[in-house]
Motif scaffolding. Structure first.
Motif, PDB file in Angstrom:
ATOM      1  N   SER A  65       0.831  -1.206   0.000  1.00  0.00           N
ATOM      2  CA  SER A  65       0.000   0.000   0.000  1.00  0.00           C
ATOM      3  C   SER A  65       0.862   1.251   0.000  1.00  0.00           C
ATOM      4  N   GLY A  66       1.899   1.281   0.822  1.00  0.00           N
ATOM      5  CA  GLY A  66       2.803   2.430   0.853  1.00  0.00           C
ATOM      6  C   GLY A  66       3.497   2.651  -0.479  1.00  0.00           C
ATOM      7  N   MET A  67       3.913   1.561  -1.098  1.00  0.00           N
ATOM      8  CA  MET A  67       4.573   1.615  -2.408  1.00  0.00           C
ATOM      9  C   MET A  67       3.619   2.164  -3.470  1.00  0.00           C
ATOM     10  N   THR A  68       2.375   1.697  -3.464  1.00  0.00           N
ATOM     11  CA  THR A  68       1.424   2.153  -4.485  1.00  0.00           C
ATOM     12  C   THR A  68       0.927   3.568  -4.200  1.00  0.00           C
ATOM     13  N   MET A  69       0.868   3.959  -2.929  1.00  0.00           N
ATOM     14  CA  MET A  69       0.534   5.351  -2.606  1.00  0.00           C
ATOM     15  C   MET A  69       1.587   6.289  -3.196  1.00  0.00           C
ATOM     16  N   LEU A  70       2.831   5.882  -3.101  1.00  0.00           N
ATOM     17  CA  LEU A  70       3.908   6.695  -3.672  1.00  0.00           C
ATOM     18  C   LEU A  70       3.739   6.809  -5.185  1.00  0.00           C
ATOM     19  N   MET A  96       4.842  -3.192 -10.435  1.00  0.00           N
ATOM     20  CA  MET A  96       5.430  -3.149  -9.101  1.00  0.00           C
ATOM     21  C   MET A  96       4.889  -4.283  -8.238  1.00  0.00           C
ATOM     22  N   CYS A  97       3.597  -4.496  -8.291  1.00  0.00           N
ATOM     23  CA  CYS A  97       2.981  -5.562  -7.484  1.00  0.00           C
ATOM     24  C   CYS A  97       3.444  -6.932  -7.939  1.00  0.00           C
ATOM     25  N   HIS A  98       3.588  -7.122  -9.237  1.00  0.00           N
ATOM     26  CA  HIS A  98       4.098  -8.404  -9.741  1.00  0.00           C
ATOM     27  C   HIS A  98       5.532  -8.634  -9.262  1.00  0.00           C
ATOM     28  N   ALA A  99       6.354  -7.578  -9.284  1.00  0.00           N
ATOM     29  CA  ALA A  99       7.737  -7.700  -8.812  1.00  0.00           C
ATOM     30  C   ALA A  99       7.766  -8.065  -7.331  1.00  0.00           C
ATOM     31  N   CYS A 141       9.123  -4.519   3.873  1.00  0.00           N
ATOM     32  CA  CYS A 141       9.263  -3.054   3.815  1.00  0.00           C
ATOM     33  C   CYS A 141      10.466  -2.681   2.953  1.00  0.00           C
ATOM     34  N   ARG A 142      11.553  -3.373   3.167  1.00  0.00           N
ATOM     35  CA  ARG A 142      12.758  -3.124   2.364  1.00  0.00           C
ATOM     36  C   ARG A 142      12.480  -3.393   0.884  1.00  0.00           C
ATOM     37  N   ARG A 143      11.816  -4.507   0.602  1.00  0.00           N
ATOM     38  CA  ARG A 143      11.557  -4.889  -0.792  1.00  0.00           C
ATOM     39  C   ARG A 143      10.629  -3.883  -1.463  1.00  0.00           C
ATOM     40  N   ALA A 144       9.584  -3.458  -0.795  1.00  0.00           N
ATOM     41  CA  ALA A 144       8.667  -2.472  -1.379  1.00  0.00           C
ATOM     42  C   ALA A 144       9.384  -1.152  -1.656  1.00  0.00           C
ATOM     43  N   ALA A 145      10.250  -0.736  -0.748  1.00  0.00           N
ATOM     44  CA  ALA A 145      11.009   0.501  -0.969  1.00  0.00           C
ATOM     45  C   ALA A 145      11.980   0.354  -2.138  1.00  0.00           C
ATOM     46  N   GLN A 146      12.600  -0.816  -2.271  1.00  0.00           N
ATOM     47  CA  GLN A 146      13.501  -1.057  -3.407  1.00  0.00           C
ATOM     48  C   GLN A 146      12.735  -0.995  -4.727  1.00  0.00           C
ATOM     49  N   ILE A 147      11.589  -1.642  -4.772  1.00  0.00           N
ATOM     50  CA  ILE A 147      10.778  -1.641  -5.995  1.00  0.00           C
ATOM     51  C   ILE A 147      10.333  -0.225  -6.333  1.00  0.00           C
ATOM     52  N   ILE A 152       9.743   3.801  -9.787  1.00  0.00           N
ATOM     53  CA  ILE A 152       9.174   5.152  -9.800  1.00  0.00           C
ATOM     54  C   ILE A 152      10.258   6.212  -9.957  1.00  0.00           C
ATOM     55  N   LEU A 153      11.255   6.163  -9.089  1.00  0.00           N
ATOM     56  CA  LEU A 153      12.285   7.188  -9.158  1.00  0.00           C
ATOM     57  C   LEU A 153      13.212   7.000 -10.346  1.00  0.00           C
ATOM     58  N   ASN A 154      13.534   5.757 -10.651  1.00  0.00           N
ATOM     59  CA  ASN A 154      14.411   5.483 -11.799  1.00  0.00           C
ATOM     60  C   ASN A 154      13.631   5.258 -13.086  1.00  0.00           C
ATOM     61  N   ARG A 155      12.303   5.289 -12.995  1.00  0.00           N
ATOM     62  CA  ARG A 155      11.383   5.187 -14.126  1.00  0.00           C
ATOM     63  C   ARG A 155      11.618   3.952 -14.990  1.00  0.00           C
TER      64      ARG A 155
END
Length: 156
Positions: A65-70, A96-99, A141-147, A152-155
């Protein structure tokens, strides 16, 4: 707005926040608070209801959820008729969710915790080293932040 003063990774920041006591959704979203122009507190407040699988219902993992909110905050669309924007966002969220699911096995909190529907772990567990060893929460948490950082940031 708080600025990141150190050079730790977003995954390290998500873990640090989780170990401070933030829930999984707060930890992931707030790890990017400087990017979204919020303080850690503001980001944590916005993400607070999504912890423990959506208000401790053990549904979609709070880290997801945090990852998709971002993704929504940074890549979302605002015009209801923007079909191109909607498709692009949904494609990104699905990727992202598949990853996440590929490495973690599920998007569902209770499945990640090895629980059955309706089963729970009791009221908030004290965050001890045993807690961190017995649950996948730090890892997810670590994995979601990495994804999020990758997609998102590296597009990617």
């Amino acid at each position: 707005m708080e600025e990141r003063t150190n050079s730790i990774s977003r995954a390290d920041e998500a873990e640090r926040l989780f170990r401070q006591g933030y829930n999984c959704s707060q930890s992931v979203f707030a790890a990017f608070s400087d990017i979204v122009g919020m303080t850690t507190g503001q980001a944590a407040k916005l993400a607070s209801p999504f912890g423990a699988g959506f208000g401790k219902m053990r549904e979609v993992c709070g880290a997801v959820s945090g990852m998709t909110m971002l993704a929504g905050y940074l890549l979302g669309y605002t015009e209801p008729t923007d079909q191109t924007g909607k498709k692009a966002l949904y494609d990104k969220v699905q990727a992202m969710c598949h990853a996440f699911e590929e490495t973690e096995g599920s998007l569902i909190c209770r499945e990640l915790l090895g629980l059955k529907k309706g089963e729970d772990l009791g009221e908030p567990a004290v965050r001890t080293e045993e807690y961190y060893r017995s649950r996948p929460c730090v890892r997810v948490c670590r994995r979601a932040a990495q994804i999020a950082e990758q997609c998102i940031l590296n597009r990617e």
